[in-house]
Motif scaffolding. Structure first.
Motif, short mmCIF file in Angstrom:
data_model
loop_
_atom_site.label_atom_id
_atom_site.label_comp_id
_atom_site.label_asym_id
_atom_site.label_seq_id
_atom_site.Cartn_x
_atom_site.Cartn_y
_atom_site.Cartn_z
N LEU A 186 0.75 -1.30 -0.08
CA LEU A 186 0.05 0.10 0.09
C LEU A 186 0.68 1.35 0.07
O LEU A 186 1.74 1.19 0.74
CB LEU A 186 -0.88 0.08 1.13
N GLY A 190 -2.46 5.70 -1.39
CA GLY A 190 -3.47 4.91 -1.39
C GLY A 190 -3.75 3.75 -2.35
O GLY A 190 -4.80 3.27 -2.52
N ALA A 192 -2.80 0.34 -4.02
CA ALA A 192 -2.45 -1.19 -3.61
C ALA A 192 -1.99 -1.97 -4.78
O ALA A 192 -2.52 -2.07 -5.94
CB ALA A 192 -3.80 -1.80 -3.21
N SER A 225 -7.12 1.42 -2.82
CA SER A 225 -7.62 1.22 -1.54
C SER A 225 -8.87 1.90 -1.34
O SER A 225 -9.25 2.91 -1.86
CB SER A 225 -6.52 1.44 -0.51
#
Length: 226
Positions: A186, A190, A192, A225
């Motif tokens: 992560l 933000g 992933a 995310s």
């Protein structure tokens, strides 16, 4: 409002099994174990049923400790960013440049000079995060779980196992987490990123029961995310 004091690290208390070579492995009825040898092994590698201090970390101010649900090894980082690992090491998951088990926390010398702030362990691999947002990994890479941008090239390939830390191809990392054979990063933005075994769709790439193709050049999946 009460002003919070700056945390300067703590100490590690360890409980549980210490027989790293046998943890998680059943006898399977393959062969009979000599009772005397088993007793001697239990005395040498006891199960610690109460928290114990580790001599190797007695004077170390610890910033974090990490492992993983499938891991039989541990990772510790101190307040100065020094990384220690110990436990099972048959695939190089400790990052010491060899396959020797470590029964005591041992500094990962290849990471000295780098400030490690986080880590996680898979079944046979480890991923760490540095203060500058870089991520380094070591251990088994047959499913691309190290995030180094390549996957298994064939039996005996140097890409199968990385005994020392290699740089992952993701940057600006905030935190990392590992499953048995996959990893998730992560970023501070933000984002992933995932790499490794997608057998049950755990990477979020829209695939299920599909392994990385042998001619694949990229093992990354990207998402956002919540």
């Amino acid at each position: 409002m009460t002003e919070q004091k700056e945390w300067n690290g703590g100490e590690v208390l360890f409980a549980g099994g210490t027989d790293w070579a046998m943890l998680g492995r059943g006898g399977g009825g393959k062969s009979k174990v000599d009772p005397q040898q088993e007793l001697e092994r239990q005395e040498k590698y006891p199960n610690l049923v109460e928290p114990h201090r580790l001599k190797a970390l007695m004077d170390v101010k610890v910033a974090f400790i990490a492992a993983g649900s499938a891991a039989c090894h541990c990772i510790v980082g101190d307040v100065n960013g020094v990384c220690y690992t110990w436990g099972r090491n048959e695939k190089g998951q400790l990052g010491h440049g060899d396959l020797l088990q470590r029964n005591q926390p041992t500094i990962v010398s290849a990471l000295q000079g780098k400030h490690v702030v986080g880590a996680c362990g898979g079944k046979h691999h480890t991923v760490v995060v540095l203060k500058d947002g870089e991520s380094w990994s070591f251990g088994l890479n047959t499913q691309g779980q190290l995030g180094m941008g390549s996957i298994r090239k064939g039996k005996g390939s140097t890409d199968d196992i990385q005994l020392s830390p290699v740089k992952a191809v993701v940057s600006d990392v905030r935190v990392v987490s590992c499953g048995a054979d996959f990893s998730v990063w992560l970023t501070h933005k933000g984002e992933a990123f995932t790499a490794g075994n997608p057998q049950y769709g755990q990477l979020g790439h829209g695939t299920d029961h599909m392994y990385n193709a042998k001619d694949s050049k990229c093992c990354w999946g990207r998402g956002t995310s919540a």
